[in-house]
Design a protein around this motif. Structure first.
Motif, PDB file in Angstrom:
ATOM      1  N   LEU A 174     -23.221  36.567   6.266  1.00  0.00           N
ATOM      2  CA  LEU A 174     -22.912  35.699   5.135  1.00  0.00           C
ATOM      3  C   LEU A 174     -21.624  36.152   4.460  1.00  0.00           C
ATOM      4  O   LEU A 174     -21.214  37.310   4.595  1.00  0.00           O
ATOM      5  N   THR A 192     -18.801  34.183  -2.512  1.00  0.00           N
ATOM      6  CA  THR A 192     -17.689  33.979  -3.439  1.00  0.00           C
ATOM      7  C   THR A 192     -18.266  33.917  -4.847  1.00  0.00           C
ATOM      8  O   THR A 192     -19.232  33.185  -5.093  1.00  0.00           O
ATOM      9  N   SER A 231     -21.308  31.354  -4.718  1.00  0.00           N
ATOM     10  CA  SER A 231     -21.536  30.463  -3.587  1.00  0.00           C
ATOM     11  C   SER A 231     -21.617  31.313  -2.329  1.00  0.00           C
ATOM     12  O   SER A 231     -21.070  32.417  -2.276  1.00  0.00           O
ATOM     13  N   VAL A 232     -22.299  30.789  -1.315  1.00  0.00           N
ATOM     14  CA  VAL A 232     -22.491  31.540  -0.077  1.00  0.00           C
ATOM     15  C   VAL A 232     -22.429  30.582   1.095  1.00  0.00           C
ATOM     16  O   VAL A 232     -22.852  29.424   0.997  1.00  0.00           O
ATOM     17  N   LYS A 233     -21.874  31.071   2.194  1.00  0.00           N
ATOM     18  CA  LYS A 233     -21.788  30.291   3.422  1.00  0.00           C
ATOM     19  C   LYS A 233     -21.836  31.257   4.601  1.00  0.00           C
ATOM     20  O   LYS A 233     -21.748  32.476   4.417  1.00  0.00           O
ATOM     21  N   THR A 259     -18.078  30.341  11.084  1.00  0.00           N
ATOM     22  CA  THR A 259     -18.421  28.929  11.217  1.00  0.00           C
ATOM     23  C   THR A 259     -17.842  28.303  12.471  1.00  0.00           C
ATOM     24  O   THR A 259     -18.192  27.200  12.838  1.00  0.00           O
ATOM     25  N   GLN A 287     -22.166  24.919   9.110  1.00  0.00           N
ATOM     26  CA  GLN A 287     -21.159  24.578   8.111  1.00  0.00           C
ATOM     27  C   GLN A 287     -21.785  24.442   6.724  1.00  0.00           C
ATOM     28  O   GLN A 287     -21.207  23.816   5.858  1.00  0.00           O
ATOM     29  N   TRP A 288     -22.963  25.024   6.535  1.00  0.00           N
ATOM     30  CA  TRP A 288     -23.652  24.844   5.268  1.00  0.00           C
ATOM     31  C   TRP A 288     -23.031  25.680   4.147  1.00  0.00           C
ATOM     32  O   TRP A 288     -22.292  26.632   4.392  1.00  0.00           O
ATOM     33  N   ASN A 289     -23.391  25.304   2.930  1.00  0.00           N
ATOM     34  CA  ASN A 289     -22.898  26.005   1.751  1.00  0.00           C
ATOM     35  C   ASN A 289     -23.948  25.921   0.647  1.00  0.00           C
ATOM     36  O   ASN A 289     -24.629  24.908   0.514  1.00  0.00           O
ATOM     37  N   ASN A 331     -24.389  26.832  -3.589  1.00  0.00           N
ATOM     38  CA  ASN A 331     -23.807  27.305  -4.846  1.00  0.00           C
ATOM     39  C   ASN A 331     -24.929  27.416  -5.878  1.00  0.00           C
ATOM     40  O   ASN A 331     -25.624  26.437  -6.149  1.00  0.00           O
ATOM     41  N   THR A 383     -26.075  22.316  -2.906  1.00  0.00           N
ATOM     42  CA  THR A 383     -26.127  22.783  -1.525  1.00  0.00           C
ATOM     43  C   THR A 383     -26.188  21.623  -0.546  1.00  0.00           C
ATOM     44  O   THR A 383     -26.649  20.525  -0.882  1.00  0.00           O
ATOM     45  N   THR A 384     -25.713  21.887   0.664  1.00  0.00           N
ATOM     46  CA  THR A 384     -25.830  20.923   1.751  1.00  0.00           C
ATOM     47  C   THR A 384     -27.167  21.062   2.466  1.00  0.00           C
ATOM     48  O   THR A 384     -27.475  20.281   3.365  1.00  0.00           O
TER      49      THR A 384
END
Length: 399
Positions: free
Chosen positions: A122, A125, A132-134, A138, A161-163, A165, A234-235
């Motif tokens: 992971l 930020t 936030s984390v992603k 990717t 490609q998820w995110n 926050n 989030t996605t």
């Protein structure tokens, strides 16, 4: 030569060694020619760490073999990579570089604090009131093995490609939630923090995951439990359990946990609390702070799943019930049982995954399907201990 320059040089050298190790194509290395080589400080590579006859020493940009026979100036000869990898010198450099990877530093492009977390794959930020984390990676490029470049008309392989926050929108009690206005985010090594004077937010990035601490200095006025309201953008989809949130994709594969909730007061006593999902964009940390000694610390952890498994088809509700199965095969490792009660016109099905020294198996070691439609076999699962005295743990399945 100053220690700081030596340290910087050692880190640069270690990074190049990583390039040697992780590329199957590099067996000989000839780098830092000309003026670049002159920037290298005097670094003693232990002779015993290299193959016989291949001991090297850097001296002010020149390379000498076995301290007597000169090699062409400003060129670096081939290393015996396996010997170097096994040396104590290399182990120390590697450990230092790996440890520094988890540090929270300012990104010069975005002007925001960031930190990778290699263990959990992971990258985080940080903002004034959250993070936030992603995924750390990717895309995977398809490389031409000769030129180390993408082949013609070839595109990188897209991965997750998820995110996510998570930000603190406010804290307080029912009807009296106040916004958080911090004085400014600061970071030192693996830690970052911000405060508004009463609420102190601290982040700690480690191999365990990224832990976010909320420390409330003084008890707030009002009635009811203390609440910390989180805005979720989030996605992914997410759901809540007693001590955390689980974020998953459309296939129900878990991508990240925000869990491991620990709450304790100034005397180190445990305090009761939960994380609740209010809606698709809001979650809430709820703390029963009645008769506790302030300050209190609310301590959830963000990490990735160490093992994931998806159901055989959509609608099965794989994972509707999950429990330890005990040690059903007698190998000394605990096993896991998972229920999918809506499998095959709701007949239901259960799966047992054996544990091992490396974790859970990726394929089910034992399965059982319900007998009739709408049985919902696997609606509940549990270990039942060793009911027949044969030395192996047994399981119980509900409909």
């Amino acid at each position: 030569m100053t220690n700081s320059l030596f340290n910087r040089t050692a880190r640069i050298f270690a990074v190049f060694i990583y390039l040697i190790i992780f590329s199957n194509q590099l067996h000989e290395v000839n780098w830092l020619k000309g003026k670049d080589a002159a920037k290298i400080a005097s670094i003693d590579v232990p002779l015993q760490s290299l193959s016989k006859g291949m001991g090297h020493r850097f001296v002010n940009g020149s390379l000498f073999q076995n301290e007597s026979n000169a090699v062409k100036k400003n060129h670096i000869a081939a290393f015996n990579v396996d010997s170097l990898k096994n040396s104590s010198w290399f182990a120390k450099i590697t450990k230092k570089v790996e440890a520094e990877e988890y540090e929270i530093t300012m990104d010069q492009k975005s002007h925001r604090y960031v930190s990778p977390n290699r263990k959990n794959h992971l990258v985080f930020t940080y903002s004034e009131n959250g993070f936030s984390v992603k995924p750390l990676i990717t895309e995977i490029a398809a490389f031409n093995t000769r030129k180390n470049a993408l082949k013609k008309n070839e595109q990188p392989e897209n991965r997750d490609q998820w995110n996510i926050n998570l930000s603190l929108s406010g804290y307080g009690r029912e009807g009296a939630v106040i916004p958080f206005h911090g004085r400014g985010l600061t970071a030192t090594k693996r830690n970052a923090s911000n405060t508004d004077g009463n609420l102190f937010i601290q982040y700690n990035n480690s191999e365990e995951g990224m832990r976010q601490d909320f420390v409330v200095s003084e008890k707030l006025a009002g009635i009811g439990n203390l609440k910390l309201r989180l805005r979720v953008n989030t996605t992914l989809r997410f759901n809540a359990s007693e001590n955390g949130l689980a974020f998953h994709d459309a296939k129900n594969d878990i991508k990240m946990y925000y869990n491991g909730l620990k709450i304790y007061d100034a005397n180190g006593n445990d305090v009761k609390g939960t994380i609740e999902k209010l809606n698709d964009t809001t979650a809430e940390l709820c703390v029963n702070d009645n008769a506790v000694a302030y300050p209190i610390t609310i301590d959830p952890l963000s990490n990735s799943a160490s093992w994931t498994k998806s159901g055989e088809s959509s609608g099965n509700q794989f994972g509707f019930s999950v429990a330890t199965a005990g040690d059903v095969n007698g190998d000394g490792y605990s096993d896991v049982i998972v229920g999918a009660p809506f499998y095959s016109t709701s007949k239901g099905k259960v799966y047992v995954y054996y544990g091992s020294s490396t974790g859970l198996s990726t394929t089910a070691s034992w399965t059982q399907t319900g007998e009739n439609n709408n049985d919902q076999f696997g609606h509940s699962v549990a270990t039942s201990g060793d009911v027949n005295g044969d030395g192996y743990s047994d399981v119980i399945v509900g409909v």
